[in-house]
Scaffold this motif. Structure first.
Motif, PDB file in Angstrom:
ATOM      1  N   ARG A 159     -47.767   8.055 -66.855  1.00  0.00           N
ATOM      2  CA  ARG A 159     -47.160   7.259 -67.934  1.00  0.00           C
ATOM      3  C   ARG A 159     -46.713   8.082 -69.139  1.00  0.00           C
ATOM      4  O   ARG A 159     -45.562   7.998 -69.567  1.00  0.00           O
ATOM      5  CB  ARG A 159     -48.156   6.191 -68.386  1.00  0.00           C
ATOM      6  CG  ARG A 159     -47.586   5.274 -69.438  1.00  0.00           C
ATOM      7  CD  ARG A 159     -48.529   4.134 -69.722  1.00  0.00           C
ATOM      8  NE  ARG A 159     -48.002   3.291 -70.785  1.00  0.00           N
ATOM      9  CZ  ARG A 159     -48.620   2.220 -71.245  1.00  0.00           C
ATOM     10  NH1 ARG A 159     -49.790   1.871 -70.730  1.00  0.00           N
ATOM     11  NH2 ARG A 159     -48.087   1.510 -72.216  1.00  0.00           N
ATOM     12  N   TYR A 160     -47.596   8.895 -69.692  1.00  0.00           N
ATOM     13  CA  TYR A 160     -47.265   9.604 -70.935  1.00  0.00           C
ATOM     14  C   TYR A 160     -46.467  10.870 -70.668  1.00  0.00           C
ATOM     15  O   TYR A 160     -45.585  11.241 -71.427  1.00  0.00           O
ATOM     16  CB  TYR A 160     -48.541   9.897 -71.729  1.00  0.00           C
ATOM     17  CG  TYR A 160     -49.231   8.620 -72.123  1.00  0.00           C
ATOM     18  CD1 TYR A 160     -48.569   7.668 -72.886  1.00  0.00           C
ATOM     19  CD2 TYR A 160     -50.526   8.338 -71.686  1.00  0.00           C
ATOM     20  CE1 TYR A 160     -49.170   6.471 -73.215  1.00  0.00           C
ATOM     21  CE2 TYR A 160     -51.138   7.134 -72.025  1.00  0.00           C
ATOM     22  CZ  TYR A 160     -50.452   6.207 -72.785  1.00  0.00           C
ATOM     23  OH  TYR A 160     -51.034   5.017 -73.109  1.00  0.00           O
TER      24      TYR A 160
ATOM     25  N   ILE B 185     -38.220   4.088 -67.634  1.00  0.00           N
ATOM     26  CA  ILE B 185     -39.545   4.260 -68.244  1.00  0.00           C
ATOM     27  C   ILE B 185     -40.250   2.907 -68.363  1.00  0.00           C
ATOM     28  O   ILE B 185     -41.433   2.786 -68.036  1.00  0.00           O
ATOM     29  CB  ILE B 185     -39.405   4.957 -69.618  1.00  0.00           C
ATOM     30  CG1 ILE B 185     -39.050   6.433 -69.404  1.00  0.00           C
ATOM     31  CG2 ILE B 185     -40.682   4.827 -70.445  1.00  0.00           C
ATOM     32  CD1 ILE B 185     -38.509   7.137 -70.635  1.00  0.00           C
ATOM     33  N   SER B 186     -39.518   1.873 -68.770  1.00  0.00           N
ATOM     34  CA  SER B 186     -40.105   0.532 -68.895  1.00  0.00           C
ATOM     35  C   SER B 186     -40.581   0.033 -67.545  1.00  0.00           C
ATOM     36  O   SER B 186     -41.707  -0.443 -67.400  1.00  0.00           O
ATOM     37  CB  SER B 186     -39.064  -0.451 -69.431  1.00  0.00           C
ATOM     38  OG  SER B 186     -38.775  -0.170 -70.762  1.00  0.00           O
TER      39      SER B 186
ATOM     40  N   SER C 293     -43.704   2.070 -66.580  1.00  0.00           N
ATOM     41  CA  SER C 293     -44.878   2.029 -67.473  1.00  0.00           C
ATOM     42  C   SER C 293     -45.494   0.638 -67.532  1.00  0.00           C
ATOM     43  O   SER C 293     -46.652   0.480 -67.897  1.00  0.00           O
ATOM     44  CB  SER C 293     -44.511   2.504 -68.875  1.00  0.00           C
ATOM     45  OG  SER C 293     -43.740   1.522 -69.516  1.00  0.00           O
TER      46      SER C 293
ATOM     47  N   GLN D  81     -48.995   4.130 -64.046  1.00  0.00           N
ATOM     48  CA  GLN D  81     -49.880   4.576 -65.133  1.00  0.00           C
ATOM     49  C   GLN D  81     -50.253   6.054 -65.054  1.00  0.00           C
ATOM     50  O   GLN D  81     -50.486   6.682 -66.084  1.00  0.00           O
ATOM     51  CB  GLN D  81     -51.157   3.722 -65.168  1.00  0.00           C
ATOM     52  CG  GLN D  81     -50.895   2.246 -65.437  1.00  0.00           C
ATOM     53  CD  GLN D  81     -50.038   2.010 -66.680  1.00  0.00           C
ATOM     54  OE1 GLN D  81     -50.372   2.459 -67.765  1.00  0.00           O
ATOM     55  NE2 GLN D  81     -48.913   1.334 -66.507  1.00  0.00           N
TER      56      GLN D  81
ATOM     57  N   GLU E   9     -43.555   3.922 -76.172  1.00  0.00           N
ATOM     58  CA  GLU E   9     -44.224   4.774 -75.181  1.00  0.00           C
ATOM     59  C   GLU E   9     -44.281   6.223 -75.674  1.00  0.00           C
ATOM     60  O   GLU E   9     -45.258   6.936 -75.466  1.00  0.00           O
ATOM     61  CB  GLU E   9     -43.468   4.726 -73.837  1.00  0.00           C
ATOM     62  CG  GLU E   9     -43.574   3.406 -73.101  1.00  0.00           C
ATOM     63  CD  GLU E   9     -44.991   3.113 -72.609  1.00  0.00           C
ATOM     64  OE1 GLU E   9     -45.621   4.022 -72.066  1.00  0.00           O
ATOM     65  OE2 GLU E   9     -45.462   1.976 -72.788  1.00  0.00           O
TER      66      GLU E   9
ATOM     67  N   ARG F  66     -44.417  11.164 -68.278  1.00  0.00           N
ATOM     68  CA  ARG F  66     -43.080  10.718 -67.864  1.00  0.00           C
ATOM     69  C   ARG F  66     -42.129  10.578 -69.057  1.00  0.00           C
ATOM     70  O   ARG F  66     -41.033  11.131 -69.059  1.00  0.00           O
ATOM     71  CB  ARG F  66     -43.189   9.370 -67.142  1.00  0.00           C
ATOM     72  CG  ARG F  66     -41.835   8.726 -66.843  1.00  0.00           C
ATOM     73  CD  ARG F  66     -41.988   7.355 -66.203  1.00  0.00           C
ATOM     74  NE  ARG F  66     -42.807   7.428 -65.008  1.00  0.00           N
ATOM     75  CZ  ARG F  66     -43.969   6.800 -64.855  1.00  0.00           C
ATOM     76  NH1 ARG F  66     -44.436   6.030 -65.812  1.00  0.00           N
ATOM     77  NH2 ARG F  66     -44.649   6.927 -63.748  1.00  0.00           N
ATOM     78  N   VAL F  67     -42.567   9.849 -70.074  1.00  0.00           N
ATOM     79  CA  VAL F  67     -41.651   9.533 -71.177  1.00  0.00           C
ATOM     80  C   VAL F  67     -41.215  10.805 -71.900  1.00  0.00           C
ATOM     81  O   VAL F  67     -40.027  10.979 -72.214  1.00  0.00           O
ATOM     82  CB  VAL F  67     -42.273   8.487 -72.139  1.00  0.00           C
ATOM     83  CG1 VAL F  67     -43.557   8.972 -72.773  1.00  0.00           C
ATOM     84  CG2 VAL F  67     -41.286   8.098 -73.227  1.00  0.00           C
TER      85      VAL F  67
END
Lengths: 224, 249
Positions: free
Chosen positions: B195-196, B182-183, B186, B192, B239, B198-199
């Protein structure tokens, strides 16, 4: 995509809740020890201070909030512990500490045990102090908590139980304080190492001061 | 040199396993741990016995296939090292060495020391990807990325997905693995778009696969052959909070 309830039952949401409730309880402990230190200033100051709290209408509201935070912390940690146990049904034949930079300690490995001890301790503590004998301070009409404290700690067994319980508090905080910040996502290359030290110092100071009060009350009661 | 081995043998996924004693005699201290197992297996095969099953591929510390818990520590006693890069000179003549597979509900044993790590694949499928435009290959430097961001993302991207973090964690948590992925994504502009999503998706998948939560002990970081920091786990939490609050996921 996902509901708020599911968010807080996820493994990361659980950590967030445990971290934030843990920090709130830690903050409460800081205020608690701050207030309790007034016992060293004498009967009148201590009783006045406790009267100021007991007569404040906001206090019952804060108490209810504190109980809810405490129960949420207990519930989430116990359910997380049980879930975590299921994640490794077959244990290792041999398992060792991995060494630095691991933060694993006896304190971090026994959080559930220290937590359960504290759950029992808090119940006993609240029932013997908050709901203990209601003495009246002579000539003031306010509650004499000072007398109750000296009486409660006149029994060496009680003092021993409190000293032991404060060691458990220290152990819980030793891992818990810094861990709560990590659980909330707060890390920094320079500040995290300092926070890890500060958490241990805070644990030792808070536990040490509470212990000192119990021992002091025993000694003072024995003298008078 | 001569080494005494206690190795986990298990015939299949449902079968009961146990530690069995073997001896690696006349092995060189310059051999890697896996080469020593090759020698033991060679002797077992010559005797008509079943060879010890274990995973390995590149044998140069970058593929993430080797996965042994040696004397109670995933990947053995050396820091920042996979088992294939562990050498027998690390041990003493006559040492007794215990060898076990990764142990986690999400990593069931297939045979002996081989575990099924497809739970990691499912986490990657859930969110460990980026969307790209079709068409010709873009210019390599078309998107500018500050040096410190690319370095931090690269530190996270160093994760080889071996699963030692899960093996070391008392909760069998996949938080270090997930947080590294994730790091890595992101932090970079290319990550991007999802991004959201995914987490949230990766965490839900890991929870569904039966990995545990995280107690912030950092045993994972200590055994990680790529020395991935648990600061990634904190970033994953940030995140996640952002996904909840900002993106309303």
């Amino acid at each position: 995509m996902t509901t708020r309830v599911r968010v807080f039952s996820s493994s990361v949401g659980t950590k967030l809740l445990i971290g934030i409730t843990g920090l709130a309880l830690f903050l409460y402990l800081v205020l608690h020890i701050g207030g309790n230190l007034m016992v060293f200033l004498g009967r009148d100051v201590f009783n006045q201070y406790s009267h100021m709290l007991l007569s404040n209408p906001l206090i019952p509201v804060i108490e209810i909030g504190l109980v809810l935070i405490f129960l949420l912390h207990v519930y989430k940690t116990i359910t997380m512990f049980l879930g975590n146990r299921k994640a490794r049904p077959i244990p290792y034949e041999q398992k060792k500490y991995a060494g630095a930079p691991s933060r694993k300690t006896l304190a971090s490995s026994t959080m559930i045990l220290s937590g359960l001890w504290l759950l029992v301790f808090v119940i006993i503590h609240v029932s013997t102090f908050k709901y203990g004998t209601e003495y009246e301070a002579p000539g003031t009409g306010i509650r004499d908590l000072y007398r109750l404290e000296l009486e409660n700690f006149s029994n060496p067994l009680t003092v021993g139980f409190y000293v032991l319980s404060m060691l458990v508090v220290g152990s819980h905080l030793r891992h818990g304080v810094a861990s709560a910040f990590q659980s909330l996502g707060a890390t920094h290359p320079r500040w995290t190492p300092r926070l890890l030290v500060a958490g241990k110092v805070a644990a030792a100071v808070i536990a040490g001061l509470f212990m000192a009060i119990a021992v002091w009350a025993y000694a003072t009661g024995a003298r008078s | 040199m001569r080494l005494n081995l206690k190795i986990w043998r298990q015939a299949g996924p449902g079968a009961a396993g146990r530690l069995e004693d073997y001896t690696a005699s006349d092995v060189s201290s310059d051999m890697s741990f896996l080469e020593m197992l090759d020698v033991v297996n060679d002797s077992l095969v010559r005797q008509g016995k079943d060879a010890i099953a274990f995973d390995s591929d590149c044998r140069e510390g970058i593929c993430g296939m080797c996965s042994l818990v040696i004397n109670g520590v995933p990947h053995g006693p050396d820091r920042g090292t996979t088992v294939c890069q562990l050498h027998l000179r690390r041990f003493k003549e006559g040492d007794t060495i215990t060898v076990e597979p990764w142990r986690a509900r999400a990593f069931p044993v297939i045979k002996d020391l081989v575990v099924d790590r497809s739970a990691f694949d499912r986490i990657i499928i859930a969110g460990g990807y980026v969307s790209v435009n079709c068409g010709g290959a873009p210019d390599g430097n078309a998107i500018l990325i500050p040096k410190e961001i690319s370095e931090t993302a690269m530190d996270s991207a160093a994760c080889i997905g071996c699963g030692a973090c899960v093996a070391a964690c008392k909760n069998a948590s996949a938080h270090l693995f997930m947080s590294a992925k994730i790091s890595h994504l992101s932090l970079l502009p290319q990550g991007q778009v999802e991004r959201y999503r995914r987490v949230v998706a990766m965490i839900e998948q890991a929870d569904a696969d039966g990995f545990g939560s995280c107690s912030n002990e950092g045993e994972c970081e200590a055994v990680c052959p790529k020395e991935i920091s648990i600061s990634n786990i904190a970033r994953m939490t940030r995140e996640y909070v952002r996904a909840m609050l900002v993106a309303g996921k």
